[in-house]
Design a protein around this motif. Structure first.
Motif, mmCIF file in Angstrom:
data_model
loop_
_atom_site.group_PDB
_atom_site.id
_atom_site.type_symbol
_atom_site.label_atom_id
_atom_site.label_comp_id
_atom_site.label_asym_id
_atom_site.label_seq_id
_atom_site.Cartn_x
_atom_site.Cartn_y
_atom_site.Cartn_z
ATOM 1 N N GLU A 67 22.444 -25.391 -27.874
ATOM 2 C CA GLU A 67 21.138 -24.920 -27.439
ATOM 3 C C GLU A 67 20.052 -25.945 -27.790
ATOM 4 O O GLU A 67 19.135 -25.664 -28.557
ATOM 5 N N PRO A 68 20.147 -27.146 -27.204
ATOM 6 C CA PRO A 68 19.175 -28.185 -27.558
ATOM 7 C C PRO A 68 17.737 -27.828 -27.198
ATOM 8 O O PRO A 68 16.805 -28.295 -27.850
ATOM 9 N N GLU A 69 17.545 -26.990 -26.198
ATOM 10 C CA GLU A 69 16.187 -26.621 -25.807
ATOM 11 C C GLU A 69 15.480 -25.837 -26.917
ATOM 12 O O GLU A 69 14.257 -25.865 -27.017
ATOM 13 N N LYS A 72 14.583 -28.569 -29.861
ATOM 14 C CA LYS A 72 13.526 -29.541 -29.556
ATOM 15 C C LYS A 72 12.187 -29.226 -30.224
ATOM 16 O O LYS A 72 11.638 -30.082 -30.931
ATOM 17 N N THR A 95 18.671 -34.922 -28.961
ATOM 18 C CA THR A 95 18.336 -33.666 -28.295
ATOM 19 C C THR A 95 17.640 -33.932 -26.964
ATOM 20 O O THR A 95 17.980 -33.324 -25.941
ATOM 21 N N LEU A 96 16.686 -34.847 -26.964
ATOM 22 C CA LEU A 96 15.982 -35.190 -25.723
ATOM 23 C C LEU A 96 16.954 -35.766 -24.699
ATOM 24 O O LEU A 96 16.887 -35.448 -23.507
ATOM 25 N N GLN A 98 20.164 -35.078 -24.524
ATOM 26 C CA GLN A 98 20.978 -33.959 -24.043
ATOM 27 C C GLN A 98 20.234 -33.132 -23.001
ATOM 28 O O GLN A 98 20.842 -32.557 -22.113
ATOM 29 N N LEU A 99 18.921 -33.088 -23.124
ATOM 30 C CA LEU A 99 18.102 -32.333 -22.173
ATOM 31 C C LEU A 99 17.767 -33.144 -20.918
ATOM 32 O O LEU A 99 17.071 -32.665 -20.036
#
Length: 135
Positions: A67-69, A72, A95-96, A98-99
């Protein structure tokens, strides 16, 4: 034991305001009860919204749960509170990426590498970003 669990073990002594909640989260992770861990990390964050250990632990748990969102904003807050938290910068860059936010990820990773030019994780992410490898 997860990376979050290991990090919590290290930080238990550095977060007095949320010590009990961190211990409960650690116990949940030890027994594989991720919802329990989330519940107690969220409580710890409410007790001390500027606790960088809790922010980092919660962000790591979100990353582990794909759940990278959700990770962030926690990492953005953490890096604003503690600009020298190298691991947070690295995790934010990942994370960025991955998004799919490659441009932002590149800037953040460059900032992380400026702090530690030999960072294995930073160099690996840099290679992924330059190769346009999909997350």
């Amino acid at each position: 034991m997860s990376i979050v669990s290991l990090y919590l073990s290290i930080t238990l002594l550095t977060s007095p305001a949320s010590f009990t909640e961190l211990m409960s989260a650690e116990e949940g992770l030890w027994y594989g009860n991720v919802p329990w861990a989330f519940e107690h990390l969220e409580r710890a964050l409410k007790l001390d919204p500027k606790d960088t250990d809790v922010l980092y632990s919660l962000a790591c748990l979100y990353i582990e749960q794909q759940e990278p969102e959700k990770a962030k904003p926690l990492l953005e807050k953490l890096t604003a509170l503690d600009p020298n938290h190298h691991e947070a910068w690295l995790l934010l860059g990942t994370t960025l990426w991955q998004l799919g936010l490659t441009e932002e990820a590149t800037k953040v990773n460059q900032a992380a590498l400026a702090r530690d030019p030999n960072s294995k994780d930073g160099l690996e992410l840099q290679e992924k970003l330059h190769s346009k490898e999909a997350p």
